[in-house]
Design an enzyme around this catalytic site. Structure first.
Site, mmCIF file in Angstrom:
data_model
loop_
_atom_site.group_PDB
_atom_site.id
_atom_site.type_symbol
_atom_site.label_atom_id
_atom_site.label_comp_id
_atom_site.label_asym_id
_atom_site.label_seq_id
_atom_site.Cartn_x
_atom_site.Cartn_y
_atom_site.Cartn_z
ATOM 1 N N ASP A 86 8.240 -17.464 -50.779
ATOM 2 C CA ASP A 86 8.464 -16.533 -49.684
ATOM 3 C C ASP A 86 9.975 -16.355 -49.535
ATOM 4 O O ASP A 86 10.762 -17.149 -50.059
ATOM 5 C CB ASP A 86 7.847 -17.106 -48.407
ATOM 6 N N LYS A 87 10.388 -15.303 -48.841
ATOM 7 C CA LYS A 87 11.830 -15.081 -48.650
ATOM 8 C C LYS A 87 12.288 -15.551 -47.274
ATOM 9 O O LYS A 87 13.096 -16.467 -47.154
ATOM 10 C CB LYS A 87 12.191 -13.605 -48.851
ATOM 11 N N THR A 88 11.751 -14.936 -46.247
ATOM 12 C CA THR A 88 12.232 -15.207 -44.887
ATOM 13 C C THR A 88 11.844 -16.614 -44.458
ATOM 14 O O THR A 88 10.666 -16.970 -44.437
ATOM 15 C CB THR A 88 11.643 -14.182 -43.911
ATOM 16 N N PHE A 112 0.123 -5.804 -33.640
ATOM 17 C CA PHE A 112 0.575 -5.917 -35.029
ATOM 18 C C PHE A 112 -0.362 -6.846 -35.793
ATOM 19 O O PHE A 112 -0.826 -7.842 -35.258
ATOM 20 C CB PHE A 112 1.997 -6.493 -35.073
ATOM 21 N N ARG A 163 6.404 -6.034 -49.573
ATOM 22 C CA ARG A 163 5.417 -5.533 -48.626
ATOM 23 C C ARG A 163 4.011 -6.043 -48.949
ATOM 24 O O ARG A 163 3.036 -5.316 -48.863
ATOM 25 C CB ARG A 163 5.411 -4.003 -48.623
ATOM 26 N N LYS A 183 -0.441 -12.236 -51.716
ATOM 27 C CA LYS A 183 0.367 -13.346 -52.238
ATOM 28 C C LYS A 183 -0.524 -14.319 -53.014
ATOM 29 O O LYS A 183 -0.178 -14.751 -54.124
ATOM 30 C CB LYS A 183 1.067 -14.084 -51.092
ATOM 31 N N ASP A 219 7.162 -21.046 -45.536
ATOM 32 C CA ASP A 219 7.428 -21.714 -44.265
ATOM 33 C C ASP A 219 6.546 -21.236 -43.117
ATOM 34 O O ASP A 219 6.603 -21.817 -42.029
ATOM 35 C CB ASP A 219 8.891 -21.513 -43.862
#
Length: 1113
Positions: A419-421, A563, A737, A743, A763
């Protein structure tokens, strides 16, 4: 009778309305009985009406997590243990050993190891279950106030439909519908650490219609609402139900439910209605068995063990045939001394000898193998837990091995999915730039048009705004000027940010606002709006209050369009004080742009340019849009929205259709760009992992940047292989996206077609599916709670620790496990093959070549600890050299250390060693006499010589295999040899023979044989012939075909040697710095900075050379 039948049918009809039958009795006769097995499809109950609710036989609130009781423990535990193939196999062998016609070994040779293993496992299982019993008893006996009795009641007696009172810091008793609370607006704050690991407080809010009851006992006792909701399930983030009260129906969702496992915080009291109890609660529904992951070495071992069984059967068949042939040719000669039993013949003897050799040769698959593997894995897991270099002091977070079964798999990773964030970045968001009405803000340029670093300019002064956050920084003064000048687009932009969110404010002191945001993104955007003059102050279920440029404005909140990972956007519909209806929407740019009015095309092109620039700089982006609504349309839409939100069937689908309908023809306002900085050490870690030939794919929900891009749209079944083929040709793969499900699909795709070991690291809760799908799951304990950590196999606080986990601990664990398996199979095959050769000299009679006690203790005592010492502490090079040469990692990816080929070579090595270990002692003992002329060539002396040679050769081989010696290794090796001789002399003593005559027949053998020089010469010759080919072959391979490990170890040895004796004239040119700390001189060699550190405790000049008396590398 007719009345009773009618009542029974009505009762079954009422039950059937809420339960679906799985099986029904075929008999049509009433006397045959009704046999219904129901699954709950919908739950219906009434508040304060126990008789009505008990008629549905809902589960009470008692829980049971224990597996055994006093009577079932022994049979159930043994049944579970014997479901393991190895245990069942050895139980079968023990059964064979009690048959006199078959067994030439005493029963204890198999029984002692088996009972020991079963006992250790049983004690562990019993201890775990006792703890579970204590925990169940403690939880079930907690007290809570129940409205029906008005007194404290034990948790286990609480029923569905009861109203209970919770107080601050109490655990939530069951899954409850929140009725009222002590806080304004009927809010409660709960901590969900036991559910998802997150310690930040969550906000729940009761319906206004129930909140009005407050803490009035009379009102609560008279509450007779009827709840209809979904059946028990494990979805923590969703709840679907309705409350019917006084003819009105109200929608119930997750925000109005308190789940068991939560803790009430910052709330004096609250009342709740029990929805699910005990095993039906979402906490217990999520406590099922997790998927058990196995390593590739485990799978290989399973295959090899099956092959060993086949090989064992073939060996026994050969020996059984040999027995039959010997009985026909030679057996008749011995009938005078050993008369046969009536009916016995060569065929029967051959059949019985087959099973006898099954018993004798069972050490090909020793029971201690599996126990040893678990001990090694446990030890390596402790090393990860104890590694201070993976400890993050800022958050007091150590690394944690949450599983002990996957350590060696860490040394074989080929693909990392990240993951990035929050994983690569810090997940601490700051509002950095924005685009409003086609104009970009946040970047600064000088008069020549060159970009100016923001650190060189003054911060925007927000002192005019008394409610501004003092920690917020921004450097583009033009944006503030635009807002304060009254620009309508800019003000609408920040108005949207102040209204469209799920943030909850806290204002303990006037003007001191604290925002509780579910995500750092929302917190950053609401804080930005706050500083630019649009301050979010408070909210109720029906209103939102904001301070707009110093003026308090209260908006009526008509709807919140939530959301989720599919919608990728959220909207709110509000009415301003002037009566104007507006929908505000924010979300992913691709989603928002699809729903824009055609009049926004020109503005959209300009905004896209800004978004691409922001994404190229690694910023997180969102697009903002709005839409003015017609009053009549809104009334009609709200009616349909209420019907959909209270529907029990297809609620989500109907709501999605309504959201799609109203969220179209939007007008674009602009876009936001939030900065999330990389964690420390991320670039260096990625570089190191790339050098180790590990492929890193980034799977993120963010907008695409300027890299080789692969979209997850290709996960359609017919495009999967094309996607994978294209991805493998790219140096950098970023899937943008993507949803959590996508994933996991990407991970599964690589696992299925590349046959490579995968690792997923994340995370947040959106990474859980990916973490579970990969061979290894790693959780980062960051800003998004602990859900990823709770689902992971390993966890730590920073991404940079991943290189140490893989390149050091993973590589060492893989190396140690491979060494262990090679050595373990070698020592047991050699042990067993000696039996095989001996069969040709004992008439295939299934006589053992060793003493029975040696057979019993060989794996459990004599050779257990030395191999464990090597397998837990060994390392080819230390951690610094592992970082210096990441290429050392590649052999694990290629399975070079242990494979089917390595197994075959191990068998060949064992075969050679067994030939030496049998024939050299046999030849040396043949017609041999003692120094005093007495005969030495007896079976007992030969058995002692053979087993002593075997044990010494095994220890020498272990020493050759050990790279890294510690005091523990030395103690285990020398201690095992000492234990062998001590036990041997004790068991072969006169005293043991006199006490246990039948069990210790080797009286005097040790002192008579081991006192002869010829015996020790034979031991030396045997050891030399066994070890010499190993040393020679390894020397030749290092010289002619060195591996990467050989090269690095050679380089390390040369480096250390060159530094031990360095001419004084060259010393100054070799060091980069010399400094004294408390009298200790520290020298760091130039070409090995970060790799070799030499600490000189004392230096003396001897024959022109400097001698360093202590070297740490």
């Amino acid at each position: 009778m007719a009345l009773r039948l009618t009542y029974c049918m009505l009762y079954l009809y009422k039950i059937k309305q809420h339960f679906s039958p799985i099986a029904v009795a075929t008999s049509s006769s009433l006397s045959a009985g009704f046999f219904y097995f129901f699954t709950e499809e919908e739950r219906l109950f009434r508040a304060n009406d126990r008789p009505f609710n008990l008629s549905y036989h809902y589960a009470d609130n008692a829980i049971k997590t224990s597996k055994y009781n006093l009577f079932t423990f022994l049979p159930l535990n043994l049944f579970e243990q014997f479901q393991r193939l190895a245990n069942a196999y050895f139980l079968f062998l023990m059964a064979l050993q009690v048959i006199p016609q078959i067994s030439s070994l005493s029963w204890f040779t198999t029984a002692v190891p088996l009972i020991l293993v079963l006992s250790i496992t049983a004690v562990k299982d019993a201890s775990d279950d006792i703890n579970r019993h204590k925990s169940d008893k403690q939880v079930n006996n907690r007290m809570v106030k129940v409205l029906i009795d008005g007194e404290n009641e034990k948790w286990l007696n609480v029923q569905v439909g009861d109203i209970i009172k919770l107080e601050n810091n109490q655990f939530v008793t069951a899954d409850l519908m929140l009725l009222s609370s002590s806080e304004p607006l009927n809010l409660v704050y709960v901590e969900t650490a036991e559910l998802d690991g997150e310690t930040n407080l969550k906000v729940k809010q009761a319906l206004s219609v129930t909140g009005d009851m407050g803490d009035s006992i009379d009102a609560l006792a008279g509450f007779n609402g009827e709840v209809r909701c979904e059946p028990p399930n494990n979805r923590l983030d969703k709840f679907k139900g309705t409350l019917t009260l006084d003819g009105q129906t109200y929608s119930l969702d997750n925000d109005k439910v308190l789940l068991r496992g939560c803790t009430l915080r910052n709330t004096e009291w609250c009342f709740g209605l029990v929805i699910f109890g005990g095993p039906d609660t979402k906490l217990m529904q999520n406590s099922g068995k997790t998927t058990f992951k196995r390593t590739s070495i485990d799978h290989l071992m399973n295959v090899l063990v099956l092959c060993i069984f086949g090989f064992l059967a073939s060996m026994c068949t050969v020996l059984a045939i040999g027995n039959g042939i010997w009985e026909v040719r030679e057996g008749s000669v011995f009938t005078a001394f050993l008369p046969r039993e009536p009916g016995a013949n060569a065929a029967l003897s051959s059949f019985l000898s087959f099973w006898s050799y099954i018993i004798i040769l069972n050490t090909l698959v020793p029971i201690s193998l599996y126990v040893s593997v678990e001990i090694i894995r446990l030890g390596n897991s402790f090393f990860i837990d104890w590694d201070r270099k993976m400890y993050y002091p800022k958050n007091d977070t150590p690394a944690q091995a949450r599983t002990t079964t996957l350590n060696e798999e860490l040394g074989q990773i080929k693909y990392i999915f990240s993951d990035k964030t929050g994983t690569l970045t810090q997940n601490i968001m700051t509002f950095n730039r924005c685009s409003i009405n086609g104009k970009a803000y946040g970047e600064l340029f000088d008069f020549s048009g060159q970009r100016v670093e923001i650190t060189e300019t003054a911060r925007v002064d927000f002192s005019w705004n008394q409610l501004a956050d003092p920690k917020f920084t921004f450097h583009d003064h033009s944006l503030l000027e635009t807002v304060r000048e009254g620009n309508p687009e800019a003000q609408a932009f920040f108005r949207l940010l102040a209204l469209c969110h799920t943030v909850m404010p806290e204002e303990k002191k006037e003007g001191e606002l604290y925002y509780q945001a579910q995500s750092p993104d929302e917190g950053a955007l609401v804080t930005a709006a706050r500083n630019f003059g649009f301050v979010f102050r408070s909210r109720t279920p029906e209103t939102i209050t904001a301070m707009e440029m110093g003026r308090t404005v209260t908006y009526e909140l008509l709807a919140v369009l939530d959301f989720n990972n599919v919608r990728k956007r959220m909207s709110v519909i509000v009415r301003n004080p002037e009566g104007k209806l507006t929908l505000y929407c924010k979300g992913a740019d691709t989603i928002i742009f699809e729903r824009l009015h055609p009049s926004c095309n020109k503005l959209k092109e300009a905004t896209i340019g800004h978004l691409n620039e922001y994404a190229g700089d690694g910023l997180r982006t969102l697009a903002l849009a709005y839409k003015d609504l017609d009053e009549s349309y809104m009334d009609e839409w709200r009616q349909r929205h209420h019907e959909a939100s209270t529907a029990m069937e297809g609620r989500e689908e109907r709501l999605d259709e309504l959201y799609e309908e109203i969220e179209k023809d939007l007008l674009l306002l602009g876009a936001t760009a939030v900065e999330d900085k990389l964690q420390d050490g991320v670039p260096q870690t990625i570089e190191q992992l790339a050098k180790a030939d590990i492929k890193i794919w980034v799977l993120t929900g963010d907008k695409q940047g300027k890299c080789h891009i692969l979209y997850a749209f290709a996960l359609e079944k017919n495009l999967q292989l094309e996607l994978l083929r294209t991805a493998c040709m790219c140096q950098t793969v970023i899937c943008c996206r993507v949803t959590p499900l996508q994933k996991a699909q990407v991970v599964q795709l690589v696992k299925k077609y590349k046959q490579a070991v995968t690792l997923a690291i994340g995370d947040g809760a959106n990474d859980v599916s990916m973490i579970k799908a990969a061979h290894i799951g790693v959780g980062i304990s960051g800003q998004e709670g602990m859900q990823a950590v709770l689902s992971s196999d390993y966890s730590f606080a920073q991404f940079r620790y991943l290189q140490r986990l893989l390149l050091v601990h993973g590589r060492w664990s893989y190396l140690r496990m491979c060494k262990f398996l090679q050595y373990f199979f070698y020592k047991n095959f050699t042990f067993t093959f000696v039996h095989f050769w001996y069969a040709f000299f004992c008439g295939f009679s299934a006589q053992t070549v060793y003493d029975e006690w040696f057979i019993t203790l060989y794996n459990m005592v004599y050779t257990a600890l030395p191999v464990l010492g090597m397998s837990i502490f060994d390392q080819d090079v230390n951690d610094r050299w592992s970082f210096q040469y990441p290429q050392l990692y590649t052999p694990g990816q290629l399975n070079l250390y242990f494979s089917k080929k390595a197994f075959v070579l191990c068998m060949m090595h064992s075969c050679y060693s067994s030939l030496i270990l049998f024939f050299i002692p046999w030849a040396a003992m043949h017609d041999t006499v003692r120094d005093d002329g007495k005969d030495l060539a007896d079976y007992q002396s030969f058995a002692l010589l053979a087993q002593t040679c075997l044990l010494i050769v095994m220890n020498i081989q272990l020493c050759l295999d050990t790279y890294y010696w510690t005091a523990v290794n030395q103690f285990f090796v020398w201690g095992s040899l000492a234990a062998y001789f001590a036990i041997t002399f004790t068991m072969y003593s006169n005293g043991m023979f006199l006490i246990f005559t039948s069990s210790f027949p080797f009286i005097g053998t040790a002192r008579n044989s081991l006192s002869q020089p010829s015996v020790w010469l034979t031991i030396f010759l045997t050891s030399l012939l066994c070890i010499l080919p190993v040393v020679a072959s390894r020397f030749l391979f290092v010289q002619l075909r060195p591996t990467i490990n050989d090269k690095v170890r050679c380089h390390m040895t040369q480096t250390i040697a060159s530094l031990l004796y360095t001419p004084s004239s060259q010393l100054s040119s070799m060091v980069v710095e010399v400094k004294t700390l408390k009298g200790v001189t520290v020298w760091i060699r130039k070409e090995f900075v970060h790799c070799v550190i030499i600490i000189k405790i004392s230096v003396k000049h001897y024959r022109g050379r400097w001698t360093l008396t202590k070297l740490l590398n």
